[in-house]
Motif scaffolding. Structure first.
Motif, short mmCIF file in Angstrom:
data_model
loop_
_atom_site.label_atom_id
_atom_site.label_comp_id
_atom_site.label_asym_id
_atom_site.label_seq_id
_atom_site.Cartn_x
_atom_site.Cartn_y
_atom_site.Cartn_z
N SER A 22 94.71 -28.60 -0.42
CA SER A 22 95.61 -27.79 -1.71
C SER A 22 95.32 -27.54 -2.52
O SER A 22 95.34 -26.23 -3.06
N THR A 23 93.83 -27.90 -3.45
CA THR A 23 93.55 -27.17 -5.03
C THR A 23 92.71 -26.54 -4.06
O THR A 23 92.32 -25.37 -4.52
N HIS A 24 91.97 -26.75 -3.13
CA HIS A 24 90.57 -25.37 -2.55
C HIS A 24 91.39 -24.12 -2.29
O HIS A 24 91.35 -22.86 -2.83
N SER A 25 92.93 -24.28 -1.44
CA SER A 25 93.77 -23.08 -1.62
C SER A 25 94.35 -22.21 -2.78
O SER A 25 94.83 -21.36 -2.72
N ALA A 26 94.60 -23.11 -3.99
CA ALA A 26 94.45 -22.35 -5.36
C ALA A 26 93.75 -22.07 -5.95
O ALA A 26 93.72 -20.87 -5.89
N VAL A 27 92.32 -22.84 -5.72
CA VAL A 27 91.38 -22.24 -6.30
C VAL A 27 91.09 -20.48 -5.70
O VAL A 27 90.60 -19.61 -6.37
N ALA A 77 93.03 -19.98 -14.95
CA ALA A 77 93.48 -20.25 -13.57
C ALA A 77 93.09 -22.02 -13.04
O ALA A 77 94.39 -22.97 -12.49
N THR A 78 92.03 -21.91 -13.38
CA THR A 78 92.19 -23.71 -12.61
C THR A 78 91.68 -24.78 -13.54
O THR A 78 92.04 -25.72 -13.41
N GLN A 79 91.31 -24.22 -15.31
CA GLN A 79 92.20 -25.13 -15.27
C GLN A 79 93.49 -25.25 -15.80
O GLN A 79 93.51 -27.05 -15.96
N LYS A 80 94.47 -24.40 -15.41
CA LYS A 80 95.71 -25.70 -14.96
C LYS A 80 95.77 -26.13 -13.98
O LYS A 80 96.13 -27.07 -13.85
N LEU A 81 94.86 -26.16 -13.23
CA LEU A 81 94.09 -27.01 -11.79
C LEU A 81 93.91 -28.68 -12.06
O LEU A 81 93.53 -29.28 -11.23
N GLY A 82 93.35 -28.41 -13.89
CA GLY A 82 92.91 -29.63 -14.20
C GLY A 82 91.26 -29.75 -13.56
O GLY A 82 90.37 -30.64 -13.22
N LEU A 83 90.46 -28.40 -13.26
CA LEU A 83 89.69 -28.55 -12.64
C LEU A 83 88.52 -28.24 -13.69
O LEU A 83 88.95 -27.51 -14.53
N ASN A 84 87.25 -27.89 -13.84
CA ASN A 84 86.02 -27.89 -14.50
C ASN A 84 84.95 -27.15 -13.68
O ASN A 84 84.57 -27.13 -12.67
N VAL A 85 85.43 -25.68 -14.56
CA VAL A 85 84.28 -24.63 -13.56
C VAL A 85 83.37 -24.44 -15.23
O VAL A 85 83.31 -24.56 -15.23
N ARG A 86 82.45 -23.58 -13.97
CA ARG A 86 81.34 -23.20 -14.37
C ARG A 86 81.20 -21.07 -14.20
O ARG A 86 80.46 -21.39 -12.53
#
Length: 178
Positions: A22-27, A77-86
């Motif tokens: 689900s997270t990967h799909s949202a990303v 968008a990824t911060q809303k999912l609680g992810l740390n992106v670079r």
């Protein structure tokens, strides 16, 4: 212009298959939307890695701004999912398309700026930067975007490359963005 993205701690999501899917799909959905809406072309996603290009199909003078805008949208968008992106935005000439031999061809990208973007992403793991741009991108967006000098990278030839952190939003010069 090239956008590269990596999700920090993505491997930890693999503990729960449902959360991972689900997270990967949202990303993928959020990233693809940001790239497409800003006129970019993305390569097939490879796990948590994203590679997208601007100024490929249509030559546009604002390709660097579009790339950085997409990076900022992906970050939100990824911060809303609680992810740390670079994210790294780099610029320079690139060749892409179906390359190879007569018997084996694959979609491939060859660009000097891709390894530079990978280096910026790796440095962002050590230092808490979110969106880094190289000097090529910075020189095209610095009038309309707040940035600060983040790093000075020594190069093999004895020269140095500056990298900048995007700290403010882009001010679009016109309403026509597509």
């Amino acid at each position: 212009s090239v956008l590269q993205m990596d999700i920090g701690g993505f491997h930890l999501l693999a503990v729960d298959e449902g959360v991972l899917i689900s997270t990967h799909s949202a990303v993928i959905q959020a990233t693809h939307q940001a790239i497409q809406s800003n006129g970019g072309l993305s390569t097939p996603f490879a796990g948590d890695k994203v590679l997208a290009f601007w100024n490929v199909r249509n030559t546009r003078s604002d390709h660097a701004a579009r790339c950085v805008t997409a990076a900022q949208e992906v970050l939100q968008a990824t911060q809303k999912l609680g992810l740390n992106v670079r994210l790294a935005c780099t610029g320079g000439p690139a060749s892409f398309g179906a390359m190879g031999t007569k018997t084996q061809r694959a979609f491939t990208v060859v660009a000097v700026c891709i390894p530079r973007g990978m280096l910026l992403q790796k440095l962002a793991k050590l230092i808490p930067f979110k969106v880094l741009v190289d000097h090529t991108i910075y020189s095209q967006i610095s009038i309309s975007t707040q940035c600060r000098l983040a790093l000075v990278l020594p190069l093999a030839d004895g020269k140095a490359e500056k990298a900048y952190e995007v700290i403010g939003g882009l001010q679009q010069a016109d309403d026509e963005w597509m």
